[in-house]
Design an enzyme around this catalytic site. Structure first.
Site, PDB file in Angstrom:
ATOM      1  N   SER A  47       3.043  -2.285  10.383  1.00  0.00           N
ATOM      2  CA  SER A  47       4.489  -2.294  10.643  1.00  0.00           C
ATOM      3  C   SER A  47       5.140  -3.647  10.357  1.00  0.00           C
ATOM      4  O   SER A  47       6.043  -4.070  11.084  1.00  0.00           O
ATOM      5  CB  SER A  47       4.779  -1.827  12.074  1.00  0.00           C
ATOM      6  OG  SER A  47       4.330  -0.493  12.245  1.00  0.00           O
ATOM      7  N   GLY A  68       2.637  -1.250   4.321  1.00  0.00           N
ATOM      8  CA  GLY A  68       2.699   0.180   4.041  1.00  0.00           C
ATOM      9  C   GLY A  68       4.132   0.624   3.805  1.00  0.00           C
ATOM     10  O   GLY A  68       4.702   0.440   2.729  1.00  0.00           O
ATOM     11  N   GLY A  69       4.741   1.184   4.835  1.00  0.00           N
ATOM     12  CA  GLY A  69       6.075   1.786   4.721  1.00  0.00           C
ATOM     13  C   GLY A  69       7.101   0.901   4.037  1.00  0.00           C
ATOM     14  O   GLY A  69       7.860   1.366   3.178  1.00  0.00           O
ATOM     15  N   GLU A  99      -7.161   4.632   7.647  1.00  0.00           N
ATOM     16  CA  GLU A  99      -6.939   6.058   7.405  1.00  0.00           C
ATOM     17  C   GLU A  99      -8.170   6.678   6.750  1.00  0.00           C
ATOM     18  O   GLU A  99      -8.514   7.832   7.003  1.00  0.00           O
ATOM     19  CB  GLU A  99      -5.659   6.255   6.568  1.00  0.00           C
ATOM     20  CG  GLU A  99      -4.424   6.000   7.423  1.00  0.00           C
ATOM     21  CD  GLU A  99      -3.186   5.568   6.672  1.00  0.00           C
ATOM     22  OE1 GLU A  99      -3.158   5.652   5.433  1.00  0.00           O
ATOM     23  OE2 GLU A  99      -2.233   5.127   7.349  1.00  0.00           O
ATOM     24  N   HIS A 121      -9.677   1.092   4.550  1.00  0.00           N
ATOM     25  CA  HIS A 121      -8.417   1.303   5.274  1.00  0.00           C
ATOM     26  C   HIS A 121      -8.696   2.236   6.463  1.00  0.00           C
ATOM     27  O   HIS A 121      -9.502   3.163   6.362  1.00  0.00           O
ATOM     28  CB  HIS A 121      -7.375   1.919   4.340  1.00  0.00           C
ATOM     29  CG  HIS A 121      -6.006   1.916   4.948  1.00  0.00           C
ATOM     30  ND1 HIS A 121      -5.603   2.852   5.868  1.00  0.00           N
ATOM     31  CD2 HIS A 121      -4.963   1.061   4.802  1.00  0.00           C
ATOM     32  CE1 HIS A 121      -4.362   2.583   6.259  1.00  0.00           C
ATOM     33  NE2 HIS A 121      -3.954   1.499   5.616  1.00  0.00           N
ATOM     34  N   ASN A 143       0.879  -1.172   0.000  1.00  0.00           N
ATOM     35  CA  ASN A 143       0.000   0.000   0.000  1.00  0.00           C
ATOM     36  C   ASN A 143       0.915   1.219   0.000  1.00  0.00           C
ATOM     37  O   ASN A 143       1.473   1.574   1.032  1.00  0.00           O
ATOM     38  CB  ASN A 143      -0.897  -0.011   1.244  1.00  0.00           C
ATOM     39  CG  ASN A 143      -1.701   1.272   1.374  1.00  0.00           C
ATOM     40  OD1 ASN A 143      -1.804   2.050   0.421  1.00  0.00           O
ATOM     41  ND2 ASN A 143      -2.280   1.502   2.547  1.00  0.00           N
ATOM     42  N   TRP A 144       1.065   1.813  -1.170  1.00  0.00           N
ATOM     43  CA  TRP A 144       2.010   2.934  -1.301  1.00  0.00           C
ATOM     44  C   TRP A 144       1.480   4.208  -0.653  1.00  0.00           C
ATOM     45  O   TRP A 144       2.207   5.187  -0.539  1.00  0.00           O
ATOM     46  CB  TRP A 144       2.309   3.202  -2.777  1.00  0.00           C
ATOM     47  CG  TRP A 144       3.124   2.132  -3.461  1.00  0.00           C
ATOM     48  CD1 TRP A 144       3.562   0.951  -2.917  1.00  0.00           C
ATOM     49  CD2 TRP A 144       3.611   2.156  -4.811  1.00  0.00           C
ATOM     50  NE1 TRP A 144       4.280   0.241  -3.848  1.00  0.00           N
ATOM     51  CE2 TRP A 144       4.331   0.961  -5.023  1.00  0.00           C
ATOM     52  CE3 TRP A 144       3.503   3.070  -5.870  1.00  0.00           C
ATOM     53  CZ2 TRP A 144       4.937   0.650  -6.242  1.00  0.00           C
ATOM     54  CZ3 TRP A 144       4.107   2.761  -7.086  1.00  0.00           C
ATOM     55  CH2 TRP A 144       4.823   1.563  -7.265  1.00  0.00           C
ATOM     56  N   LYS A 145       0.207   4.234  -0.300  1.00  0.00           N
ATOM     57  CA  LYS A 145      -0.415   5.446   0.253  1.00  0.00           C
ATOM     58  C   LYS A 145      -0.134   6.633  -0.691  1.00  0.00           C
ATOM     59  O   LYS A 145      -0.046   6.446  -1.903  1.00  0.00           O
ATOM     60  CB  LYS A 145       0.069   5.706   1.672  1.00  0.00           C
ATOM     61  CG  LYS A 145      -0.075   4.469   2.569  1.00  0.00           C
ATOM     62  CD  LYS A 145       0.032   4.796   4.012  1.00  0.00           C
ATOM     63  CE  LYS A 145       0.105   3.511   4.806  1.00  0.00           C
ATOM     64  NZ  LYS A 145      -0.168   3.680   6.205  1.00  0.00           N
ATOM     65  N   GLU A 168      -5.808  -5.074  10.332  1.00  0.00           N
ATOM     66  CA  GLU A 168      -4.800  -4.037  10.545  1.00  0.00           C
ATOM     67  C   GLU A 168      -5.124  -3.288  11.838  1.00  0.00           C
ATOM     68  O   GLU A 168      -5.937  -2.345  11.825  1.00  0.00           O
ATOM     69  CB  GLU A 168      -4.808  -3.043   9.382  1.00  0.00           C
ATOM     70  CG  GLU A 168      -4.430  -3.653   8.052  1.00  0.00           C
ATOM     71  CD  GLU A 168      -3.800  -2.615   7.136  1.00  0.00           C
ATOM     72  OE1 GLU A 168      -2.694  -2.862   6.673  1.00  0.00           O
ATOM     73  OE2 GLU A 168      -4.399  -1.550   6.923  1.00  0.00           O
ATOM     74  N   GLY A 179       2.011   2.179  10.731  1.00  0.00           N
ATOM     75  CA  GLY A 179       2.964   3.277  10.596  1.00  0.00           C
ATOM     76  C   GLY A 179       3.609   3.703  11.898  1.00  0.00           C
ATOM     77  O   GLY A 179       4.245   4.751  11.972  1.00  0.00           O
TER      78      GLY A 179
HETATM   79  C1  PEP Z   1      -1.003   0.143   5.931  1.00  0.00           C
HETATM   80  O1  PEP Z   1      -1.086   1.345   5.762  1.00  0.00           O
HETATM   81  O2  PEP Z   1      -1.852  -0.600   5.427  1.00  0.00           O
HETATM   82  C2  PEP Z   1       0.107  -0.378   6.721  1.00  0.00           C
HETATM   83  C3  PEP Z   1       0.070  -1.599   7.128  1.00  0.00           C
HETATM   84  O3  PEP Z   1       1.152   0.509   6.982  1.00  0.00           O
HETATM   85  P1  PEP Z   1       2.554   0.166   7.694  1.00  0.00           P
HETATM   86  O4  PEP Z   1       3.055  -1.142   7.139  1.00  0.00           O
HETATM   87  O5  PEP Z   1       3.430   1.313   7.362  1.00  0.00           O
HETATM   88  O6  PEP Z   1       2.270   0.053   9.167  1.00  0.00           O
END
Ligand code: PEP
Length: 246
Positions: free
Chosen positions: A208, A229-230, A95, A93, A9-11, A164, A170
């Site tokens: 994470s 994500g990251g 967010e 998601h 997930n590049w956001k 999640e 994040g």
């Molecule tokens: C996400 O945004 O779906 C996610 C899991 O982010 P991260 O891996 O950065 O926690």
């Protein structure tokens, strides 16, 4: 055994140049012994579909409209995503739930139209830290999933679910493999009551995930891969996580 799935997930990150470099790095490491995908910002879908031609890495988006088409300025329909070559779309998601006020029924409606247009919705569920501390984790994720089960009926077997925990996204705080497995088992049980296909469904963990914690998470019986994500923004890390899922 379920084949694992790793989805980046590049956001709201990237540029034409950095995306090309990232995808080239991922492609150089193929083949993977798992399914893989990247969910990229809308403006880059067309370039990424070209960059992924001939690759086993699938393309996805990070959201879609609940509406079919029409006067919805700024929205992007599921049909458009399918038209440009997406396989996946993330819906619900945390967010979007937190920053855009998306509720359980809207998320379910998005999952429904995504399926109808030939996409695989990745339905996110997860509790906040306050909800976990109030012992509400199970109730929250069951409520979130139940809206989707109710709306999709037997078609629920065609979605991917992503657990999640909001407090792990994040933040660098990962749910322990045992904490994650416990919630995945709750979700699997709920899915079993809704569809005979529950044991073939993929339930991803997100929050994470990094190369150094991926393998122990993916070793849990009900964790079928990750929503990343990251760590999906660095080719080496994304590739290492795909290897951990192999
Ligand atoms: C996400 O945004 O779906 C996610 C899991 O982010 P991260 O891996 O950065 O926690």
């Amino acid at each position: 055994m379920r084949r694992k799935l790793i989805v980046g997930n590049w956001k709201m990150h990237g540029s034409l140049a950095s995306n090309a470099e990232l995808l080239a790095g991922i492609r150089a490491a193929e083949p993977f012994n798992c399914d893989a995908g990247v969910c990229v910002p809308y403006p880059y879908l067309a370039a990424c579909v070209l960059a992924l031609q001939g690759s086993s890495v699938a393309l996805g988006a990070q959201d879609c409209s609940a509406h079919e088409q029409g006067a919805y300025t700024g929205e992007v329909s599921a049909a458009m995503l399918a038209d440009v070559g997406c396989r996946y779309v993330i819906v619900g998601h945390s967010e979007r739930r937190a920053m855009h006020g998306e509720g359980d029924q809207l998320v379910a409606d998005k999952a429904k139209i995504a399926l109808a247009k030939g996409l695989v919705p990745i339905v996110c569920v997860g509790e906040t830290l306050a909800e976990r501390e109030a012992d509400q984790t199970e109730a929250v994720v069951k409520r979130q999933l139940s809206a989707v089960i109710h709306t999709l009926g037997p078609c629920i077997s065609r979605v991917v679910v992503a657990y999640e925990p909001v407090w792990a996204i994040g933040t660098g705080k990962t749910a322990s493999p045992e904490q994650a497995q416990a919630v995945h088992a709750v979700l699997r049980t709920q899915l079993r009551a809704a569809t005979e296909g529950a044991d073939q469904m993929k339930i991803l963990y997100g929050g994470s995930v990094k190369p150094d914690n991926a393998a122990t998470l993916f070793a849990q019986p009900d964790i079928d891969g990750g929503l990343i994500g990251g760590a999906s923004l660095k080719a080496a890390d994304f590739v290492a996580i795909c290897r951990a899922a192999s």
